[in-house]
Design a protein around this motif. Structure first.
Motif, PDB file in Angstrom:
ATOM      1  N   PHE A 146      11.452 -12.424  -0.877  1.00 17.71           N
ATOM      2  CA  PHE A 146      10.418 -12.447  -1.912  1.00 17.71           C
ATOM      3  C   PHE A 146       9.175 -11.709  -1.435  1.00 17.71           C
ATOM      4  CE2 PHE A 146       6.698 -14.349  -3.911  1.00 17.71           C
ATOM      5  CZ  PHE A 146       7.058 -14.385  -5.249  1.00 17.71           C
ATOM      6  N   ALA A 147       8.787 -11.945  -0.177  1.00 20.15           N
ATOM      7  CA  ALA A 147       7.592 -11.294   0.386  1.00 20.15           C
ATOM      8  C   ALA A 147       7.756  -9.776   0.398  1.00 20.15           C
ATOM      9  CB  ALA A 147       7.325 -11.816   1.789  1.00 20.15           C
ATOM     10  N   LEU A 148       8.968  -9.298   0.659  1.00 15.80           N
ATOM     11  CA  LEU A 148       9.218  -7.856   0.627  1.00 15.80           C
ATOM     12  C   LEU A 148       9.281  -7.347  -0.810  1.00 15.80           C
ATOM     13  CD1 LEU A 148       9.912  -5.181   1.991  1.00 15.80           C
ATOM     14  CD2 LEU A 148      12.315  -5.900   2.026  1.00 15.80           C
ATOM     15  N   TYR A 149       9.951  -8.106  -1.671  1.00 19.44           N
ATOM     16  CA  TYR A 149      10.134  -7.670  -3.059  1.00 19.44           C
ATOM     17  C   TYR A 149       8.798  -7.508  -3.789  1.00 19.44           C
ATOM     18  CZ  TYR A 149      11.559  -7.710  -7.948  1.00 19.44           C
ATOM     19  OH  TYR A 149      11.721  -7.384  -9.267  1.00 19.44           O
ATOM     20  N   VAL A 150       7.849  -8.408  -3.552  1.00 16.93           N
ATOM     21  CA  VAL A 150       6.582  -8.333  -4.284  1.00 16.93           C
ATOM     22  C   VAL A 150       5.811  -7.061  -3.976  1.00 16.93           C
ATOM     23  CG1 VAL A 150       6.305 -10.841  -4.534  1.00 16.93           C
ATOM     24  CG2 VAL A 150       5.294  -9.683  -2.570  1.00 16.93           C
ATOM     25  N   THR A 151       6.082  -6.425  -2.838  1.00 16.11           N
ATOM     26  CA  THR A 151       5.390  -5.176  -2.527  1.00 16.11           C
ATOM     27  C   THR A 151       5.877  -4.031  -3.413  1.00 16.11           C
ATOM     28  OG1 THR A 151       6.945  -4.519  -0.779  1.00 16.11           O
ATOM     29  CG2 THR A 151       5.067  -5.891  -0.135  1.00 16.11           C
ATOM     30  N   ILE A 208      -0.574 -10.994  -6.181  1.00 22.76           N
ATOM     31  CA  ILE A 208      -0.709 -12.264  -5.468  1.00 22.76           C
ATOM     32  C   ILE A 208      -1.584 -12.076  -4.225  1.00 22.76           C
ATOM     33  CG2 ILE A 208       0.559 -14.010  -4.135  1.00 22.76           C
ATOM     34  CD1 ILE A 208       2.940 -13.501  -6.023  1.00 22.76           C
ATOM     35  N   PHE A 209      -1.417 -10.930  -3.568  1.00 19.77           N
ATOM     36  CA  PHE A 209      -2.183 -10.642  -2.357  1.00 19.77           C
ATOM     37  C   PHE A 209      -3.405  -9.766  -2.643  1.00 19.77           C
ATOM     38  CE2 PHE A 209       2.365 -11.044  -1.245  1.00 19.77           C
ATOM     39  CZ  PHE A 209       2.300 -12.179  -0.462  1.00 19.77           C
ATOM     40  N   ALA A 264      -5.178  -9.396  -5.331  1.00 16.53           N
ATOM     41  CA  ALA A 264      -6.228  -9.942  -6.199  1.00 16.53           C
ATOM     42  C   ALA A 264      -7.484 -10.281  -5.400  1.00 16.53           C
ATOM     43  CB  ALA A 264      -5.717 -11.186  -6.919  1.00 16.53           C
ATOM     44  N   PHE A 265      -7.315 -10.683  -4.157  1.00 17.03           N
ATOM     45  CA  PHE A 265      -8.464 -11.096  -3.347  1.00 17.03           C
ATOM     46  C   PHE A 265      -9.349  -9.904  -2.960  1.00 17.03           C
ATOM     47  CE2 PHE A 265      -5.380 -14.485  -3.010  1.00 17.03           C
ATOM     48  CZ  PHE A 265      -6.176 -15.613  -3.182  1.00 17.03           C
ATOM     49  N   PRO A 266      -8.794  -8.862  -2.317  1.00 17.62           N
ATOM     50  CA  PRO A 266      -9.678  -7.713  -2.039  1.00 17.62           C
ATOM     51  C   PRO A 266     -10.128  -7.005  -3.307  1.00 17.62           C
ATOM     52  CG  PRO A 266      -7.403  -7.196  -1.456  1.00 17.62           C
ATOM     53  CD  PRO A 266      -7.462  -8.666  -1.734  1.00 17.62           C
ATOM     54  N   ASN A 267      -9.281  -6.989  -4.333  1.00 15.22           N
ATOM     55  CA  ASN A 267      -9.643  -6.265  -5.551  1.00 15.22           C
ATOM     56  C   ASN A 267     -10.833  -6.901  -6.255  1.00 15.22           C
ATOM     57  OD1 ASN A 267      -8.529  -3.899  -7.117  1.00 15.22           O
ATOM     58  ND2 ASN A 267      -8.781  -5.377  -8.761  1.00 15.22           N
ATOM     59  N   THR A 268     -10.876  -8.223  -6.286  1.00 19.31           N
ATOM     60  CA  THR A 268     -12.022  -8.893  -6.903  1.00 19.31           C
ATOM     61  C   THR A 268     -13.252  -8.821  -6.002  1.00 19.31           C
ATOM     62  OG1 THR A 268     -11.170 -11.013  -6.061  1.00 19.31           O
ATOM     63  CG2 THR A 268     -10.688 -10.460  -8.358  1.00 19.31           C
ATOM     64  N   TYR A 269     -13.034  -8.820  -4.687  1.00 20.36           N
ATOM     65  CA  TYR A 269     -14.179  -8.697  -3.772  1.00 20.36           C
ATOM     66  C   TYR A 269     -14.885  -7.359  -3.979  1.00 20.36           C
ATOM     67  CZ  TYR A 269     -17.003  -8.509   0.466  1.00 20.36           C
ATOM     68  OH  TYR A 269     -18.065  -8.408   1.330  1.00 20.36           O
ATOM     69  N   PHE A 270     -14.108  -6.303  -4.204  1.00 21.89           N
ATOM     70  CA  PHE A 270     -14.683  -4.973  -4.384  1.00 21.89           C
ATOM     71  C   PHE A 270     -14.927  -4.650  -5.862  1.00 21.89           C
ATOM     72  CE2 PHE A 270     -12.392  -4.397  -0.254  1.00 21.89           C
ATOM     73  CZ  PHE A 270     -13.521  -4.188   0.527  1.00 21.89           C
ATOM     74  N   ASP A 293      -6.838  -0.834  -7.976  1.00 26.61           N
ATOM     75  CA  ASP A 293      -6.711  -1.458  -9.296  1.00 26.61           C
ATOM     76  C   ASP A 293      -5.285  -1.338  -9.811  1.00 26.61           C
ATOM     77  OD1 ASP A 293      -9.306  -2.325  -9.511  1.00 26.61           O
ATOM     78  OD2 ASP A 293      -9.953  -0.778 -10.903  1.00 26.61           O
ATOM     79  N   ALA A 294      -4.707  -0.141  -9.656  1.00 28.70           N
ATOM     80  CA  ALA A 294      -3.360   0.105 -10.165  1.00 28.70           C
ATOM     81  C   ALA A 294      -2.336  -0.801  -9.485  1.00 28.70           C
ATOM     82  CB  ALA A 294      -2.976   1.572  -9.967  1.00 28.70           C
ATOM     83  N   TYR A 295      -2.479  -0.981  -8.177  1.00 32.13           N
ATOM     84  CA  TYR A 295      -1.550  -1.852  -7.451  1.00 32.13           C
ATOM     85  C   TYR A 295      -1.829  -3.332  -7.703  1.00 32.13           C
ATOM     86  CZ  TYR A 295       0.930   1.676  -4.732  1.00 32.13           C
ATOM     87  OH  TYR A 295       1.743   2.705  -4.355  1.00 32.13           O
ATOM     88  N   SER A 296      -3.035  -3.656  -8.160  1.00 29.86           N
ATOM     89  CA  SER A 296      -3.396  -5.061  -8.409  1.00 29.86           C
ATOM     90  C   SER A 296      -3.039  -5.519  -9.818  1.00 29.86           C
ATOM     91  CB  SER A 296      -4.900  -5.267  -8.185  1.00 29.86           C
ATOM     92  OG  SER A 296      -5.289  -4.864  -6.894  1.00 29.86           O
ATOM     93  N   CYS A 297      -2.620  -4.594 -10.677  1.00 28.26           N
ATOM     94  CA  CYS A 297      -2.372  -4.933 -12.084  1.00 28.26           C
ATOM     95  C   CYS A 297      -1.264  -5.964 -12.213  1.00 28.26           C
ATOM     96  CB  CYS A 297      -2.018  -3.670 -12.861  1.00 28.26           C
ATOM     97  SG  CYS A 297      -1.676  -3.985 -14.614  1.00 28.26           S
TER      98      CYS A 297
END
Length: 442
Positions: free
Chosen positions: A232-237, A244-245, A247-253, A306-310
């Motif tokens: 699952f950890a590999l698939y989500v990339t 899931i991962f 969202a944190f840096p994307n909202t910080y910036f 942004d594109a990767y965080s969508c």
């Protein structure tokens, strides 16, 4: 046999770590294709936004019921995976429920809490599957939104199904484990925890099984659970669930400027100041570069993140007035197309090396002129996004390229530009006549 199991587990962990790390490095490299943009100011405010928006799911609760269900999945994902630490250590050292003797009754409390969350995650995932495939929520349907073709729809179903199977493996593993404890079988009897709050209701399914069958199933569920999490950890990339991962840096910036404020191009601003005599030209003028963006390299690194965080949730598109009135513009599609372009570049790198050029561009081959011209710049998409993505930034940059580089704009736009230049207003009359309308109300 135990040594072989440990070796297989360590090998599996190492393989998963290698491929996940390789994927992370590739995504980071792809995001760095974008040009520099400073998003490090006001760190305290940025941290607050990240905690409220990413961790606290603030925008999701604009729709309370859906927000609550999403929070259950999100909290379950974060908290239940604390239990994965014990599984990893058990796999490496060949132990079983390593933390149980040290934590005592608190261990049982923790597993009970994890099980309640697991049941919540399983239930919500079933509901989300029904919403997508039976109730057919409009913003997820290909018939209404062409970007929701086979893969995006399948991707969501795969993720939800995997989560259901992982939660079932966790609960059924505990059910068979506690039965083996009660029967005093082998090393299972060394860590007596008693039955757990949810998995105890699954025990009747397995009570008639032999000890050998219970051990086989418990081991199968254990391996399926941990290998499933690695997979699952590999698939989500590769999936929209990378948010899931990210969202944190994307909202910080996040963009901290006032909503609707458009960034001027420094080169254009400088030229205007020189023309007005406010600033002197440089002795050796720097190369201006491209106006706007034609491809992903012309966008900023934040646009690409942004594109990767969508999340592909479609809230932006559902709020877009252009899309609502039947125009081709879909802010979600803008982000998905940008990510598709980045993924195609990655594939070219892997196959042909870093200098590979497929001759394609984001504007034209992925995003159509008709789409970007339909945008009203109302900021509805930016306001709705649960992880503070701005499709508008990309649209504006692509539109700048069409207008300023290719001199390609609708006739009505060109007339407006001319009026703005000559009359300082979008309308075709002299500034001295601007208040003539008031004569009629005297």
């Amino acid at each position: 046999m135990q040594i072989i199991s440990q070796i297989l587990f360590i090998a599996s962990l190492g393989i998963a770590a290698y491929f996940i790390n390789r994927r992370i490095v590739l995504i980071k490299k792809t995001i760095q294709l974008g040009h520099a943009e400073d998003r490090t100011d006001r760190p305290a405010e940025r941290l607050q936004i990240m905690l409220l928006t990413a961790f606290g799911q603030k925008k999701m609760f604009n729709r309370p019921l859906v927000g609550l269900m999403h929070f259950i999945i999100y909290a379950g994902f974060l908290i239940i995976n604390i239990e994965v630490l014990e599984i990893i250590l058990d796999g490496i050292f060949g132990t079983h429920r390593l933390f149980a003797p040290f934590l005592g009754g608190f261990y049982t409390f923790l597993i009970n809490f994890f099980e309640i969350l697991a049941l919540g995650v399983l239930t919500v995932c079933v509901i989300f599957l029904l919403r997508r495939n039976v109730l057919k929520v409009q913003r997820f349907q290909e018939s209404r939104h062409r970007e929701m073709k086979t893969w995006p729809r399948t991707d969501a179903n795969i993720i939800l199904t995997i989560e259901i199977l992982l939660m079932w493996a966790f609960l059924s593993m505990n059910a068979t484990d506690t039965l083996l404890q009660a029967r005093g079988v082998g090393h299972y009897a060394e860590a007596i925890t008693g039955s757990f709050v949810v998995s105890q209701w699954l025990q009747p399914i397995f009570e008639s099984w032999s000890d050998t069958a219970l051990i086989a199933y418990e081991r199968f569920a254990w391996w399926f659970h941990i290998l499933g999490i690695m997979g699952f950890a590999l698939y989500v990339t590769y999936s929209k669930h990378l948010h899931i991962f990210l969202a944190f840096p994307n909202t910080y910036f996040s963009n901290l400027k006032t909503k609707g404020q458009m960034a001027n191009m420094p080169a254009v601003t400088k030229e205007v100041k020189i023309m007005l005599g406010i600033e002197q030209p440089d002795a050796a003028p720097a190369e201006v570069g491209r106006f706007g963006a034609k491809d992903v390299k012309d966008l900023s690194w934040k646009n690409l993140m942004d594109a990767y965080s969508c999340t592909e949730c479609g809230r932006c598109t559902a709020a877009c007035p252009a899309n609502i009135t039947g125009k081709k513009l879909s802010p979600r599609k803008i982000m998905m197309d940008t990510r598709d372009r980045l993924e195609d570049i990655q594939k070219g790198w892997i196959k042909n090396g870093n200098d590979y050029d497929d001759g394609k561009t984001l504007l034209g081959d992925y995003i159509l002129e008709e789409e970007i011209l339909a945008c009203t710049t109302c900021n509805a998409c930016v306001q709705e996004c649960p992880v503070n993505i701005s499709p508008l930034d990309i649209i504006l940059e692509l539109r700048r390229y069409k207008v300023m580089e290719e001199s390609s704009a609708p006739g009505s736009w060109n007339a407006m530009f001319s009026n703005m230049e000559n009359n300082m207003a979008p309308w075709k009359f002299s500034p001295s006549d601007r208040f003539n309308w008031a004569d009629g109300v005297k």
